[in-house]
Structure formats: C-alpha cells, structure tokens
Design an enzyme around this catalytic site. Sequence first.
Site, PDB file in Angstrom:
ATOM      1  N   TYR A 101       0.852  -1.195   0.000  1.00 30.57           N
ATOM      2  CA  TYR A 101       0.000   0.000   0.000  1.00 30.57           C
ATOM      3  C   TYR A 101       0.885   1.242   0.000  1.00 30.57           C
ATOM      4  O   TYR A 101       1.849   1.322   0.759  1.00 30.57           O
ATOM      5  CB  TYR A 101      -0.903   0.028   1.250  1.00 30.57           C
ATOM      6  CG  TYR A 101      -1.686   1.321   1.350  1.00 30.57           C
ATOM      7  CD1 TYR A 101      -2.954   1.435   0.798  1.00 30.57           C
ATOM      8  CD2 TYR A 101      -1.123   2.450   1.960  1.00 30.57           C
ATOM      9  CE1 TYR A 101      -3.655   2.635   0.854  1.00 30.57           C
ATOM     10  CE2 TYR A 101      -1.812   3.655   2.020  1.00 30.57           C
ATOM     11  CZ  TYR A 101      -3.083   3.738   1.462  1.00 30.57           C
ATOM     12  OH  TYR A 101      -3.756   4.923   1.505  1.00 30.57           O
ATOM     13  N   GLU A 189      -3.483   7.474  -4.176  1.00 28.92           N
ATOM     14  CA  GLU A 189      -3.284   6.187  -3.515  1.00 28.92           C
ATOM     15  C   GLU A 189      -3.071   5.059  -4.513  1.00 28.92           C
ATOM     16  O   GLU A 189      -3.754   4.992  -5.532  1.00 28.92           O
ATOM     17  CB  GLU A 189      -4.541   5.911  -2.678  1.00 28.92           C
ATOM     18  CG  GLU A 189      -4.499   4.659  -1.864  1.00 28.92           C
ATOM     19  CD  GLU A 189      -5.834   4.418  -1.162  1.00 28.92           C
ATOM     20  OE1 GLU A 189      -5.974   4.835   0.000  1.00 28.92           O
ATOM     21  OE2 GLU A 189      -6.740   3.845  -1.788  1.00 28.92           O
TER      22      GLU A 189
END
Length: 380
Positions: A101, A189
């Site tokens: 992530y 993101e």
Amino acid sequence: MKLHEYQSKQLFSRYGIPIPKGRVASTAKEAKQIAEELGGKVVIKSQVLVGGRGKAGGIRLAKNPVEAEEIATQILSMEIKGLPVRKVLVDEAANIITEIYLGITNDRAARKPVIMASAAGGVDIEEVAQVSPEKIVKIHIDPLLGLRDYQARDVAASIDLPREHWKAFISITHGLWKVYTECDATLAEINPLVITAENQLIALDGKMIIDDNALFRHPELSDMRDLDAEAPSEIEARKYGLSFIKLDGDIGCMVNGAGLAMTTMDIIKLFGGNPANFLDIGGGANADKVAAAFRIILTDPNVKAVLLNVFGGITRCDEVANGIVAAMQEVKPKVPMVVRLVGTNAEEGREILANAKMITAQTLVDAAQKAVAASKGEIQ
Ligand code: GDP
Ligand code: MN
C-alpha cells in the site's frame, strides 16, 4: 471529486509511475477486442467510484478474449454498493508476488501532507489501520520542502522492501508526490502497488480525489468528472452550491453552517438517533436553495424524519420558511418534520410554517429529542 481507477492510472503514468497496459471499455465487445490486442491473460475491472470492488466480485481474471467478453458482460450488468457499473478497465493481468500500500493524503491535525505505506497492501487499508495500525508507516511531508529522498528511502526501509526495488520505489513515491501536489489532490493512492513475478513494481490500482476548490485551475481534470457515476443527490447538491454528504441514518438534517450541522448531527446521536446526511445550506441561502436541499433530503428512502435547524444571521428565517413551503408543495413529504428557527425574521418564519403542519421546537435539545422520537414513529 473522485477519479476513476483508469483516470488515476493515466495520470500516474504521466508522472512516471508504471501501470499495466490496458484500456477502458463500455461494452463487452470492446472488452473482448482489448483483450485480443493485449493477448494473454487479462483482468476485467469494474469502474465505479467506490472501494472494495474486488470483494464485491467486480474484479475478475480472464484467460482469453472469449472469457473476457463473458466476464465483461457480467460485470457490466452489476451494481456495486448501489452504483451501476458502466465501464470496465481491461488490463494485462499481473503475476503478483507482493501487494504493497502506498498513499499520500492531507493530515489535517498535523497540517501537513502525510505519506503512508504498508507491506500489508491489497486488502482494505482501513481494516489494517484498525486491526494492526503498527503495520502502517506514516511520514509527514513539509509542504515547503516537498518530499525528500531520505523520506522515500525511510518508507522503503520501514516496510522492509527488498533493496533491489528501492530505486523503482523511490521514483514511484516521487511521482506520486508530484501528481498529488500538481493536481491539487487530497488523496493519491496506489493499493496495491505490486512486485510481480518478473520483479517489476507496478501500480495495479489507483485512486485520486481532487480538491473541488482547486478544480477551477484544472480544466483538464474537471472534464474527467463522470456524472453517470456519481450519486444523483450529490450532483444536484453541487448544482445548488450545497455541501451535502449522504450518511446511513434515518434523520434528514438541514442546517445552515458546517459547524452547526456537525453539532446537530452530534446531538441527534446523543439522543439515540442517526443522521441521514450532513447538509450545510450555507449562509444567505435563498428559497431556491432551500427547496433544492429539501428535495435532496426527501428523495432518500431511508429518511424517517427531518430536522431543520436554522440560525438566521445572514440567512433570513422567512426566506428559509418560504423555501420549505415551496419544496413541500413540490415533494409532498410523508415524514414528520421538526423545525427550530431562531434569529433574523424568526417570527415571520414560524408564522409561515405554522400552517405547514411542522413540529416546532424551542431549543436544539428539544428539536433533537423530537426528531429522534419522530424517526422512531413515537410522534407524528
Ligand atoms: P479494489 O478491490 O476496488 O481495491 O480493486 P483492486 O484494483 O485493488 O483489486 C483488488 C485485488 O484484485 C487486488 O488487491 C489484487 O489482489 C487483485 N488483482 C487486481 N488486478 C490483478 C491482476 O492483474 N492479477 C491478479 N492476479 N490479481 C489482480
Ligand atoms: Mn485497491
């Protein structure tokens, strides 16, 4: 404004972040064609503006173009969290070894952007944040200095990224910082950023949110707005300049001022109710705006009662009352409505509403208690 995955990844690519080869399709035939062009295995990905598409069955692998067409047909007829799928992204499938992530957002409390990373990528990062927050590293970025090389290296080290990937990782991190700042994003993101069997780092998913207040200087980004994919209530709210956020409760709230709106929501909860929305009609709202707000609230089938809390300063209570009456004639609400009006022209406002069968309240506490009772069917 949220961007679709395919839009976010196109931007990423312009900033040097590697993405899989692929294109977006709105029909299954097109999806098949793209799969033919790409050759080999592909992944068919629903393009809707919500997360957790994978878990909802909106991300599937296809071995060949025929299967790609079948799967695209199925996905294009799906609804994910209430949003119909109108487009699919057909990407070359990746052989995933590790899912990481990597994201940048604003940390309001720190008044700085923050870069977040985790070796536990892929799944819901919100879940990781709750269950094992120690698995997420956070490094704040000084907005004047920008992202420093050592910070990107720190992130790589903290998530135990193998050395051989540091160079690519640092370049991706810089790319993400650049796209975040240059596009005036509030979120950029990559989840997951993967290490493939071929030892490459690739952004498999992309999510960007652009600050609405900065859109005036990014016409090319405003053009990306997909009206089909947004909740109709939010489109309507934007048209009238209302700040509206839909929530899961059953008490519709119409309030002037963001602070008062939050207070109203808090006090509803204090008395055991649940707000159906946040809605700030803003200062100086006229009858048109109020009517629009009312329509938006009442078209939500979850709404069992409405609480109107207006403090008339710049906004005149009689204007608000006229708006409510106009909207009531149009929408014909079937749910009880509680109103608290104080401030400029409150008397006139109350008089107008007295004929409109509304439950009036003297104080905010009184109003909240009545709204909660009304939402539970205890009063009408
Ligand atoms: P999200 O569920 O909406 O966040 O959608 P993602 O694009 O992140 O996809 C969810 C998951 O699907 C990823 O974490 C991967 O595990 C898997 N996935 C996505 N693309 C591929 C791919 O090309 N190959 C493989 N094997 N899995 C993929
Ligand atoms: Mn994802």
